[in-house]
Structure formats: C-alpha cells, structure tokens
Scaffold this motif. Sequence first.
Motif, short mmCIF file in Angstrom:
data_model
loop_
_atom_site.label_atom_id
_atom_site.label_comp_id
_atom_site.label_asym_id
_atom_site.label_seq_id
_atom_site.Cartn_x
_atom_site.Cartn_y
_atom_site.Cartn_z
N ILE A 198 0.85 -1.20 0.00
CA ILE A 198 0.00 0.00 0.00
C ILE A 198 0.88 1.24 0.00
CG2 ILE A 198 -1.80 1.30 1.22
CD1 ILE A 198 -2.77 -1.32 2.41
N TYR A 199 0.60 2.15 -0.94
CA TYR A 199 1.38 3.39 -1.07
C TYR A 199 0.46 4.60 -1.01
CZ TYR A 199 4.53 -0.08 -3.11
OH TYR A 199 5.29 -1.20 -3.34
N ARG A 200 1.02 5.72 -0.52
CA ARG A 200 0.27 6.99 -0.49
C ARG A 200 1.24 8.12 -0.84
NH1 ARG A 200 -3.85 8.30 3.98
NH2 ARG A 200 -4.63 9.38 2.13
N LYS A 201 1.70 8.13 -2.07
CA LYS A 201 2.74 9.07 -2.47
C LYS A 201 2.20 10.34 -3.12
CE LYS A 201 7.03 9.38 -5.17
NZ LYS A 201 7.81 9.91 -4.03
N PHE A 202 1.13 10.24 -3.91
CA PHE A 202 0.69 11.37 -4.72
C PHE A 202 -0.70 11.88 -4.32
CE2 PHE A 202 3.43 8.81 -7.49
CZ PHE A 202 4.37 9.76 -7.87
N LYS A 203 -0.87 13.19 -4.43
CA LYS A 203 -2.20 13.79 -4.44
C LYS A 203 -2.63 13.79 -5.91
CE LYS A 203 -1.65 16.85 -0.45
NZ LYS A 203 -1.66 18.26 0.03
N ILE A 204 -3.70 13.09 -6.20
CA ILE A 204 -4.10 12.89 -7.59
C ILE A 204 -5.30 13.78 -7.92
CG2 ILE A 204 -4.89 11.20 -9.29
CD1 ILE A 204 -3.42 9.08 -7.67
N TYR A 205 -5.21 14.45 -9.06
CA TYR A 205 -6.27 15.35 -9.51
C TYR A 205 -6.78 14.89 -10.87
CZ TYR A 205 -4.40 18.23 -5.77
OH TYR A 205 -3.98 18.68 -4.54
N TRP A 206 -8.09 14.99 -11.05
CA TRP A 206 -8.72 14.56 -12.29
C TRP A 206 -8.11 15.28 -13.49
CZ3 TRP A 206 -11.22 16.86 -16.30
CH2 TRP A 206 -11.90 16.03 -17.18
N GLY A 207 -7.74 14.51 -14.52
CA GLY A 207 -7.23 15.07 -15.76
C GLY A 207 -5.80 15.55 -15.70
N HIS A 208 -5.19 15.50 -14.52
CA HIS A 208 -3.85 16.05 -14.32
C HIS A 208 -2.77 14.98 -14.51
CE1 HIS A 208 -0.52 17.66 -11.65
NE2 HIS A 208 -0.73 18.65 -12.49
N PHE A 209 -1.54 15.43 -14.74
CA PHE A 209 -0.42 14.51 -14.97
C PHE A 209 -0.11 13.65 -13.75
CE2 PHE A 209 4.14 13.51 -15.67
CZ PHE A 209 4.03 12.90 -16.91
#
Length: 306
Positions: free
Chosen positions: A62-73
């Motif tokens: 289990i990883y929690r590295k990135f804040k992910i945003y819709w449509g974003h890189f």
Amino acid sequence: MEFSNKKHAYLIIAHNNWKQLSLLLSVLDDERNDIYIHIDKKSKNVPIDSLRKSVKKSKLHIYRKFKIYWGHFSQVECELYLFEKTSKNKYFRYHLISGADLPIKSQDYIHDFFEKNADYEFVHYDTEERLKNDHEIGRRTRIYHFLQKYRRRYKINFINEIFTFLERILLLIQIICHVDRLRNSKMKIKYGSQWVSITDDLVQYILKNRKVIYKLFKFSNCADELFIQTLIYNSKYRYRLYDEKFDNSIDANKRLIDWSRGRNGNPYVWTILDKKVIDESECLFARKFDEIIDEEIIKYIISKVK
C-alpha cells in the motif's frame, strides 16, 4: 515468449469506498497474485489495517505518495510509480485497475485466459474517426494545459469555475498564436482507456521511455488516456495488441465499461438490474461500481467469482 515468474500483479488506484475496496482485495487474494495499491494522499480516514486484513494469500503493498487530480499529470505519475514498484519482480501480467473495478470472472479463468494469450497486450483504442473529429482530444497534447490541476480541486464550485475560465482563456490564446507542441514530433498521438493488462516486456519499455512521456504529456489534459496508447502505436508493441482494429472495442482490454449511459465524463455505474449483461459478458473486468449507489451488485459478483 518464456516467463520465469507466472504471477500476476494487480495495480490499483483508489481514493474512496473502503468497504468496496476491501471486497475487491478479497476477491483478488490468491497465491498467484500480488497486489499493489496507491491510495490518494488527499483521502482521509483510510482504514489501512482493515484493508490489510482483507488479504491472506497475496502479498499486499500500500502506497500513499501522490495527491491525484482529475485530468492532471499526477495520474500518469501514479501509474508510472506503480509500474516501477511492480517491475522489479518481472510479473507475467500487470493489471491496472481502479478501486471502482471488479473482476467478473474467477481467478482460475483469468489466469487460464492469459496463459493462452501470453504474448498479447490488452489495451483499448478509440476510433481514428473520433480522434479526427473530437477537437478536445486533438488539443489535449497539442497545446499546454497549465491549470488542469485546479479545475476540479475545490469544494466550492465557484472557485473551480474561475480556474476553468482561466484555463480556457490560456487555451484560446495558444490557439490564436498557433501553438503546437507536436510540430517537431514524429509520434502519432493515440487515445483510449487507461485500464490495461500488459506484459512485463511492455512495462519495461514504458519505464525506459519515461523522458518521452514527460516531454510529450506533462502539460497535457487527461494524459492517462494517451501515453500508453501512444507509446505502443509508435513501437513494435503495436503488432502485439490483442485487438488491432482500433475500433473502440471493449474486447481490446477486456473491460466492460458503459460510457453511453454515463454522465459528466464518468462511465455508468452498474446496478443489480445489469446482472444479465455482466453475466453474459466475455470481458474479465468491469467498471464502474459504487457501494453507495448499489451494494447488491458488488456482493453478487463477489459471490459469483470468489
């Protein structure tokens, strides 16, 4: 092609619906699978211990590295991160799925299917006609999308609308100035679903081309639906596709997804009323499911394939 490691790796991108995610993990739990999850860094109250208890046979990471945003890189970065983590073990097959997906066939069926189709890459492509006629898709990579990260970021919709307006102004300026990021590129951009089932050979190729991915797609809109398709199409892997017709077939990546009944850029959420459609499908996975909308269909599929 010979493979020393016959195990499958499941790469899961998730951000909510923890009970549903636990059920997904339980149905993937098999000695022949390892499971790698990335949970959005923005997500709160994640029951990590509970999720771990759902898995008894597989190795779970289990990883929690990135804040992910819709449509974003950030979505592409997350996928590359999971590919990098899994590639060290050189798996027989890599399945990229979301936390809103479910397998609709048993693990015995899935493993047998990929044993019989070991050399193929299961990647979906939309039609050439849509690429030509849908100007939004054409602009995704050709011009810069600097504000994509902010368009759906805020709970107050008015703020999102401000950033959407600013983004459109920037896009209009670039169109007027004839900006074309692809002018000197020999790569033909292709488009399709981000959810794939691919070989270790292709995963290694994707990781070797990380610089190309960043150069072409870092400021693109919804690049997660472009970068794998583009790399494959412009390489020898084009001739290893399970479905080479590029005709928007769900058979290409074996994912049962209904966009025709979807809303606001999201696929339709399956319910118990769709049980027959799912039962009769030759696909291996389906999306989208949501425990809040219909938990009954999730429990039905789990009981059927487990």
